[in-house]
Design a protein around this motif. Structure first.
Motif, PDB file in Angstrom:
ATOM      1  N   ILE A  67       0.780   8.962   1.539  1.00 50.90           N
ATOM      2  CA  ILE A  67       1.949   8.343   1.270  1.00 50.90           C
ATOM      3  C   ILE A  67       3.150   9.267   1.451  1.00 50.90           C
ATOM      4  O   ILE A  67       4.307   8.636   2.289  1.00 50.90           O
ATOM      5  N   LYS A  68       3.056  10.217   0.874  1.00 49.40           N
ATOM      6  CA  LYS A  68       4.535  11.293   0.403  1.00 49.40           C
ATOM      7  C   LYS A  68       4.722  11.260   2.017  1.00 49.40           C
ATOM      8  O   LYS A  68       5.832  11.734   2.423  1.00 49.40           O
ATOM      9  N   LEU A  69       4.291  11.743   2.215  1.00 47.14           N
ATOM     10  CA  LEU A  69       3.925  12.417   4.051  1.00 47.14           C
ATOM     11  C   LEU A  69       4.492  11.571   5.033  1.00 47.14           C
ATOM     12  O   LEU A  69       5.631  11.815   5.898  1.00 47.14           O
ATOM     13  N   MET A  70       4.257  10.438   4.833  1.00 51.07           N
ATOM     14  CA  MET A  70       5.027   9.444   5.836  1.00 51.07           C
ATOM     15  C   MET A  70       6.156   8.343   5.358  1.00 51.07           C
ATOM     16  O   MET A  70       7.201   8.145   6.747  1.00 51.07           O
ATOM     17  N   VAL A  71       6.216   8.899   4.240  1.00 49.88           N
ATOM     18  CA  VAL A  71       8.071   8.462   3.261  1.00 49.88           C
ATOM     19  C   VAL A  71       9.149   9.611   3.665  1.00 49.88           C
ATOM     20  O   VAL A  71       9.886   9.632   2.709  1.00 49.88           O
ATOM     21  N   THR A  72       8.565  11.347   4.541  1.00 55.97           N
ATOM     22  CA  THR A  72       9.299  11.989   4.154  1.00 55.97           C
ATOM     23  C   THR A  72      10.270  12.311   5.277  1.00 55.97           C
ATOM     24  O   THR A  72       9.339  12.293   6.238  1.00 55.97           O
ATOM     25  N   PRO A  73      11.334  12.949   5.689  1.00 54.92           N
ATOM     26  CA  PRO A  73      11.789  12.636   6.432  1.00 54.92           C
ATOM     27  C   PRO A  73      11.294  14.105   7.354  1.00 54.92           C
ATOM     28  O   PRO A  73      10.953  15.432   6.576  1.00 54.92           O
ATOM     29  N   HIS A  74      11.113  13.984   8.221  1.00 54.76           N
ATOM     30  CA  HIS A  74      10.202  15.442   9.455  1.00 54.76           C
ATOM     31  C   HIS A  74      11.010  15.206  10.159  1.00 54.76           C
ATOM     32  O   HIS A  74      10.590  16.440  11.048  1.00 54.76           O
ATOM     33  N   THR A  75      12.149  14.765  10.782  1.00 54.88           N
ATOM     34  CA  THR A  75      12.653  15.178  11.822  1.00 54.88           C
ATOM     35  C   THR A  75      14.818  15.979  11.358  1.00 54.88           C
ATOM     36  O   THR A  75      14.722  14.881  10.181  1.00 54.88           O
ATOM     37  N   LEU A  76      15.252  16.135  12.142  1.00 56.83           N
ATOM     38  CA  LEU A  76      16.460  16.751  11.831  1.00 56.83           C
ATOM     39  C   LEU A  76      17.463  16.384  13.206  1.00 56.83           C
ATOM     40  O   LEU A  76      16.944  15.776  14.559  1.00 56.83           O
ATOM     41  N   ASN A  77      18.797  15.754  13.665  1.00 56.73           N
ATOM     42  CA  ASN A  77      19.770  15.369  14.509  1.00 56.73           C
ATOM     43  C   ASN A  77      18.689  14.360  15.456  1.00 56.73           C
ATOM     44  O   ASN A  77      18.910  14.482  16.478  1.00 56.73           O
ATOM     45  N   LEU A  78      18.127  13.118  14.810  1.00 54.48           N
ATOM     46  CA  LEU A  78      17.623  12.121  15.377  1.00 54.48           C
ATOM     47  C   LEU A  78      18.872  10.853  16.122  1.00 54.48           C
ATOM     48  O   LEU A  78      19.566  10.869  15.964  1.00 54.48           O
ATOM     49  N   PRO A  79      18.580  10.898  17.266  1.00 54.05           N
ATOM     50  CA  PRO A  79      18.934  10.506  18.524  1.00 54.05           C
ATOM     51  C   PRO A  79      19.629   8.837  17.841  1.00 54.05           C
ATOM     52  O   PRO A  79      18.241   8.591  17.375  1.00 54.05           O
ATOM     53  N   MET A 114       1.180  -1.097   0.487  1.00 55.42           N
ATOM     54  CA  MET A 114      -0.039  -0.139  -0.224  1.00 55.42           C
ATOM     55  C   MET A 114       0.509   0.956  -0.280  1.00 55.42           C
ATOM     56  O   MET A 114       0.484   2.297  -1.116  1.00 55.42           O
ATOM     57  N   LEU A 115       1.592   0.974   0.432  1.00 49.58           N
ATOM     58  CA  LEU A 115       3.060   2.202   0.610  1.00 49.58           C
ATOM     59  C   LEU A 115       3.366   1.998  -0.701  1.00 49.58           C
ATOM     60  O   LEU A 115       3.724   3.712  -0.715  1.00 49.58           O
ATOM     61  N   LEU A 116       3.869   1.428  -1.490  1.00 47.28           N
ATOM     62  CA  LEU A 116       4.175   2.085  -2.900  1.00 47.28           C
ATOM     63  C   LEU A 116       3.170   3.093  -3.787  1.00 47.28           C
ATOM     64  O   LEU A 116       2.953   2.736  -4.963  1.00 47.28           O
ATOM     65  N   GLY A 117       1.832   2.751  -2.844  1.00 47.21           N
ATOM     66  CA  GLY A 117       0.626   3.013  -3.583  1.00 47.21           C
ATOM     67  C   GLY A 117       0.019   2.794  -4.551  1.00 47.21           C
ATOM     68  O   GLY A 117      -0.770   2.874  -5.530  1.00 47.21           O
ATOM     69  N   THR A 118       0.103   1.627  -4.831  1.00 50.59           N
ATOM     70  CA  THR A 118      -0.950   0.352  -5.262  1.00 50.59           C
ATOM     71  C   THR A 118      -2.091   0.226  -4.836  1.00 50.59           C
ATOM     72  O   THR A 118      -3.207  -0.486  -4.830  1.00 50.59           O
ATOM     73  N   GLN A 155      -5.070   2.831  -3.377  1.00 54.78           N
ATOM     74  CA  GLN A 155      -4.955   4.555  -3.254  1.00 54.78           C
ATOM     75  C   GLN A 155      -6.775   4.784  -2.815  1.00 54.78           C
ATOM     76  O   GLN A 155      -6.712   5.681  -2.468  1.00 54.78           O
ATOM     77  N   GLU A 156      -7.519   3.687  -2.929  1.00 53.74           N
ATOM     78  CA  GLU A 156      -8.704   3.849  -2.298  1.00 53.74           C
ATOM     79  C   GLU A 156      -8.159   3.648  -0.446  1.00 53.74           C
ATOM     80  O   GLU A 156      -9.036   4.415   0.475  1.00 53.74           O
ATOM     81  N   ILE A 157      -7.124   3.105   0.216  1.00 51.11           N
ATOM     82  CA  ILE A 157      -7.011   3.170   1.546  1.00 51.11           C
ATOM     83  C   ILE A 157      -6.278   4.558   1.730  1.00 51.11           C
ATOM     84  O   ILE A 157      -7.411   5.850   2.127  1.00 51.11           O
ATOM     85  N   LEU A 158      -4.460   4.753   0.990  1.00 49.90           N
ATOM     86  CA  LEU A 158      -4.311   6.424   1.737  1.00 49.90           C
ATOM     87  C   LEU A 158      -3.782   6.756   0.479  1.00 49.90           C
ATOM     88  O   LEU A 158      -3.381   6.693  -0.949  1.00 49.90           O
ATOM     89  N   ASN A 159      -4.207   8.165  -0.233  1.00 54.71           N
ATOM     90  CA  ASN A 159      -3.892   8.893  -1.031  1.00 54.71           C
ATOM     91  C   ASN A 159      -2.103   9.259  -1.595  1.00 54.71           C
ATOM     92  O   ASN A 159      -1.329   9.109  -0.532  1.00 54.71           O
ATOM     93  N   LYS A 160      -2.250   9.555  -2.067  1.00 54.00           N
ATOM     94  CA  LYS A 160      -0.584   9.986  -2.305  1.00 54.00           C
ATOM     95  C   LYS A 160       0.415  10.622  -1.661  1.00 54.00           C
ATOM     96  O   LYS A 160       1.442  10.447  -1.310  1.00 54.00           O
ATOM     97  N   GLU A 161      -0.865  11.433  -1.304  1.00 55.48           N
ATOM     98  CA  GLU A 161      -0.104  12.594  -0.489  1.00 55.48           C
ATOM     99  C   GLU A 161       0.321  12.666   0.789  1.00 55.48           C
ATOM    100  O   GLU A 161       1.279  12.600   1.444  1.00 55.48           O
TER     101      GLU A 161
END
Length: 198
Positions: A114-126, A100-104, A106-112
Motif C-alpha cells: 500500500i505504501k508503494l501505491m501511494v508513494t510518488p515514483h515520478t518526477l516532471n510528470l507531463p 483497503m488502501l487505508l490498510g483496513t 491487510q489480508e489483501i495487500l500488506n502495508k508495504e
C-alpha cells in the motif's frame, strides 16, 4: 526511471499480461479470486473474453452532435482489454477497495504494498491529463495537506474519478455513464464543499 512518465492504458494491458503469465490463469479469474471475492465485492467483475452485458449493468452514453442528443454507446466500441478498462462495479463495492488502501484489509495487500501505491515514483510528470501530480503505483499522489490520492477513468460511454483523503477516511467516488459529464469537476466541487465544512 523515476524521471518522467506519460500515462497510457497500454501499461495496464501489459500488467494484465504479466499477471496471466506469472499466475497461469486468465486475468479476470485472478482478480476475481484474489481481490473481488476476498473484499466481498459481489456486484463487481471483469469484462473478460466471454463477457455478456447483464440487464442490471448500466448503459453507456455519448453525445451525438448530428442528432443533438445522448445516444447509447455500443459496447462493441469499448476498445479496452480486461486489465485497462474491464472492471464493472458499484460505488458501494468500490468503497471496499478504496478503504483497503487505508490498510483496513491487510489480508489483501500488506502495508508495504500500500505504501508503494501511494508513494510518488515520478518526477516532471507531463500535464497532459486532468491530474498534474506525481504518480505512485496506479494512483496519482497529490502534493497537498492533508494527503490526497486520486485517479480518473475514461472509456467510451463511461467516465469516473476517485479522490481519497486517507487521513480523513474521506472517499469521493464519482461514476458517470455519460461521457459528456465531467466527474473530475464534480469531485473538485464536492471536495471544496466538504473542506469548507471541516
Amino acid at each position: 526511471p523515476a524521471s518522467n512518465m506519460r500515462y497510457a492504458n497500454l501499461g495496464y494491458t501489459l500488467l494484465g499480461c504479466i499477471i496471466e503469465q506469472s499466475s497461469g490463469i486468465p486475468y479476470e479469474e485472478y482478480i476475481q479470486n484474489h481481490l473481488l471475492i476476498p473484499l466481498e465485492m459481489h456486484s463487481s467483475g471483469i469484462h473478460g473474453r466471454n463477457y455478456a452485458k447483464a440487464d442490471k449493468h448500466a448503459e453507456g452514453y455519448r453525445w451525438n452532435e448530428s442528432k443533438q442528443e445522448l445516444v447509447s454507446d455500443d459496447e462493441k466500441t469499448l476498445a479496452v482489454t480486461s486489465a485497462d478498462g474491464g472492471l464493472y462495479t458499484t460505488t458501494s463495492d468500490f468503497l471496499k477497495w478504496s478503504k483497503m488502501l487505508l490498510g483496513t484489509k491487510q489480508e489483501i495487500l500488506n502495508k508495504e504494498s500500500i505504501k508503494l501505491m501511494v508513494t510518488p515514483h515520478t518526477l516532471n510528470l507531463p500535464k497532459a491529463i486532468d491530474d498534474p501530480d506525481e504518480y505512485g503505483y496506479g494512483l496519482f499522489v497529490h502534493d497537498s495537506s492533508p494527503l490526497r490520492f486520486s485517479h480518473p477513468g475514461f472509456i467510451p460511454g463511461f467516465r469516473s474519478h476517485i479522490s481519497v483523503y486517507p487521513e480523513k477516511d474521506l472517499h469521493i467516488l464519482i461514476f458517470c455513464n455519460n461521457t459528456s459529464a465531467n466527474p473530475y469537476e464534480i469531485s473538485n466541487h464536492l471536495e471544496e464543499f466538504l473542506n469548507k465544512m471541516n
